[in-house]
Design a protein around this motif. Structure first.
Motif, short mmCIF file in Angstrom:
data_model
loop_
_atom_site.label_atom_id
_atom_site.label_comp_id
_atom_site.label_asym_id
_atom_site.label_seq_id
_atom_site.Cartn_x
_atom_site.Cartn_y
_atom_site.Cartn_z
N HIS A 63 0.82 -1.21 0.00
CA HIS A 63 0.00 0.00 0.00
C HIS A 63 0.86 1.26 0.00
O HIS A 63 0.55 2.23 -0.70
CB HIS A 63 -0.94 0.00 1.21
N ALA A 64 1.93 1.25 0.77
CA ALA A 64 2.81 2.43 0.82
C ALA A 64 3.39 2.73 -0.56
O ALA A 64 3.40 3.88 -1.01
CB ALA A 64 3.94 2.20 1.82
N LEU A 65 3.84 1.70 -1.25
CA LEU A 65 4.45 1.89 -2.56
C LEU A 65 3.44 2.35 -3.60
O LEU A 65 3.68 3.31 -4.35
CB LEU A 65 5.12 0.59 -3.02
N VAL A 66 2.29 1.68 -3.65
CA VAL A 66 1.33 2.02 -4.70
C VAL A 66 0.69 3.37 -4.45
O VAL A 66 0.39 4.12 -5.40
CB VAL A 66 0.27 0.91 -4.86
N VAL A 67 0.47 3.75 -3.19
CA VAL A 67 -0.07 5.08 -2.90
C VAL A 67 0.91 6.15 -3.36
O VAL A 67 0.52 7.14 -4.01
CB VAL A 67 -0.36 5.24 -1.40
N ALA A 68 2.19 5.98 -3.04
CA ALA A 68 3.20 6.96 -3.44
C ALA A 68 3.26 7.12 -4.96
O ALA A 68 3.30 8.24 -5.48
CB ALA A 68 4.56 6.55 -2.90
N GLY A 74 -0.72 10.95 -10.72
CA GLY A 74 -1.90 11.76 -10.98
C GLY A 74 -1.84 13.17 -10.47
O GLY A 74 -2.79 13.94 -10.67
N LEU A 75 -0.74 13.56 -9.84
CA LEU A 75 -0.66 14.87 -9.20
C LEU A 75 -0.92 16.01 -10.17
O LEU A 75 -1.59 16.99 -9.84
CB LEU A 75 0.72 15.04 -8.54
N HIS A 76 -0.41 15.90 -11.39
CA HIS A 76 -0.55 16.98 -12.36
C HIS A 76 -1.84 16.90 -13.17
O HIS A 76 -2.12 17.80 -13.98
CB HIS A 76 0.65 16.96 -13.33
N ILE A 77 -2.63 15.84 -12.97
CA ILE A 77 -3.87 15.69 -13.72
C ILE A 77 -5.09 15.94 -12.83
O ILE A 77 -5.91 16.82 -13.11
CB ILE A 77 -3.98 14.28 -14.34
N SER A 78 -5.19 15.16 -11.78
CA SER A 78 -6.35 15.27 -10.89
C SER A 78 -5.96 15.61 -9.46
O SER A 78 -6.82 15.90 -8.63
CB SER A 78 -7.14 13.95 -10.88
N GLY A 79 -4.68 15.55 -9.16
CA GLY A 79 -4.22 15.70 -7.79
C GLY A 79 -3.90 14.36 -7.17
O GLY A 79 -3.32 14.29 -6.10
N GLY A 80 -4.29 13.26 -7.87
CA GLY A 80 -3.99 11.93 -7.36
C GLY A 80 -4.64 11.65 -6.02
O GLY A 80 -4.00 11.13 -5.12
N LEU A 175 5.73 10.31 -1.75
CA LEU A 175 6.43 9.21 -1.08
C LEU A 175 6.19 9.26 0.42
O LEU A 175 5.93 8.23 1.06
CB LEU A 175 7.93 9.29 -1.36
N LEU A 176 6.23 10.44 1.00
CA LEU A 176 6.01 10.57 2.44
C LEU A 176 4.59 10.19 2.81
O LEU A 176 4.36 9.55 3.83
CB LEU A 176 6.32 12.01 2.88
N VAL A 177 3.63 10.58 1.98
CA VAL A 177 2.24 10.20 2.23
C VAL A 177 2.08 8.69 2.16
O VAL A 177 1.40 8.07 2.98
CB VAL A 177 1.29 10.89 1.23
N GLY A 178 2.75 8.07 1.17
CA GLY A 178 2.72 6.61 1.07
C GLY A 178 3.28 5.94 2.30
O GLY A 178 2.75 4.94 2.79
N LEU A 179 4.36 6.50 2.84
CA LEU A 179 4.97 5.94 4.05
C LEU A 179 4.03 6.05 5.24
O LEU A 179 3.96 5.14 6.08
CB LEU A 179 6.28 6.65 4.36
#
Length: 251
Positions: A63-68, A74-80, A175-179
């Motif tokens: 989950h940590a890896l895939v969330v990051a 998607g950050l530049h498209i929808s905000g992910g 990456l930090l959010v994923g962690l």
């Protein structure tokens, strides 16, 4: 401070950038849930199952890896966002309109459901593991656990991605959010399941036809997300910077 919540308008649904963002949320949430639920299914199938510390750790890492990665993608498209709690938490801070929030949440639910039904087919009919409360954990405890875990997630999103005065370099926030997501699964996975994401819970529940305790995974995360958004936006965030253009805004 005056409220920043923006209602939006149904005309947004016809705007090309909104259409791209909604489709992106379907794709991103599909890929996130496919990897997240798939890791839980794999842990359950392997020797020892997902109830062991190794199983829990593998699910947390996945989950940590895939969330990051999905947030970065998607950050530049929808905000992910890939999470209704994130979407609502950002809406109360005025970073997305309420109308677009509804579209995002519907997209996230669609992506999650498609991923779970595909996983069920690809694994020969294995049941998708659902989030349920552990033995001895009551509904109130489960809701409070999900509130705290999701608050942690949204607070991290604001502090490392949204806040223009963030101290972390651009690109490191996801990456930090994923962690944080991985750490929260290790902390709460054995008790509430550590969902933090109504879409992540809804997809497996629908595919398995099991909605036991399901309301907990809407009430807890949404309250936690809203609280984090309000507290960070109106207490910790200092808007003394030059406003970013629409294209430059991280969310």
């Amino acid at each position: 401070m005056a409220p920043r919540i923006a209602v939006g308008h149904h005309d947004e649904a016809r705007q090309p950038d909104c259409i791209r963002a909604v489709v992106a949320e379907i794709v991103l949430t599909f890929l996130f849930v496919f990897a997240g639920v798939g890791s839980a299914m794999a842990a359950g199938k392997l020797a020892g199952g997902d109830g062991t510390i190794m199983g829990l750790t593998s699910v947390a890492v996945a989950h940590a890896l895939v969330v990051a990665v999905m947030i970065s993608a998607g950050l530049h498209i929808s905000g992910g966002h890939i999470n209704p709690a994130v979407t609502l938490g950002l809406a109360v801070g005025g970073h997305i309109t309420l109308f677009r929030s509804v579209l995002y949440i519907l997209a996230q639910l669609i992506g999650a459901v498609l991923a779970c039904f595909l996983l069920k087919f690809l694994t020969g009919g294995l049941e998708t593991p659902v989030h349920t409360l552990a033995a001895g954990i009551g509904a109130v405890q489960g809701v409070l656990m999900e509130i705290v875990l999701t608050f942690s997630l949204l607070f991290s999103v604001y502090a490392t991605i949204v806040d223009p005065k963030k101290s972390v370099p651009n690109g490191l926030g996801p990456l930090l959010v994923g962690l944080v997501v991985g750490a929260n699964i290790l902390a709460g996975g054995c008790f509430s399941g550590a969902s933090m994401n109504p879409a992540r819970s809804f997809g497996p529940a629908l595919a398995a036809g099991n909605f036991t305790d399901h309301w907990v995974y809407w009430v807890g995360p949404l309250i936690g997300g809203v609280l984090a958004g309000l507290i960070y936006e109106y207490f910790f965030k200092v808007d003394t910077h030059i406003p970013l253009s629409r294209e430059e805004e991280p969310y």
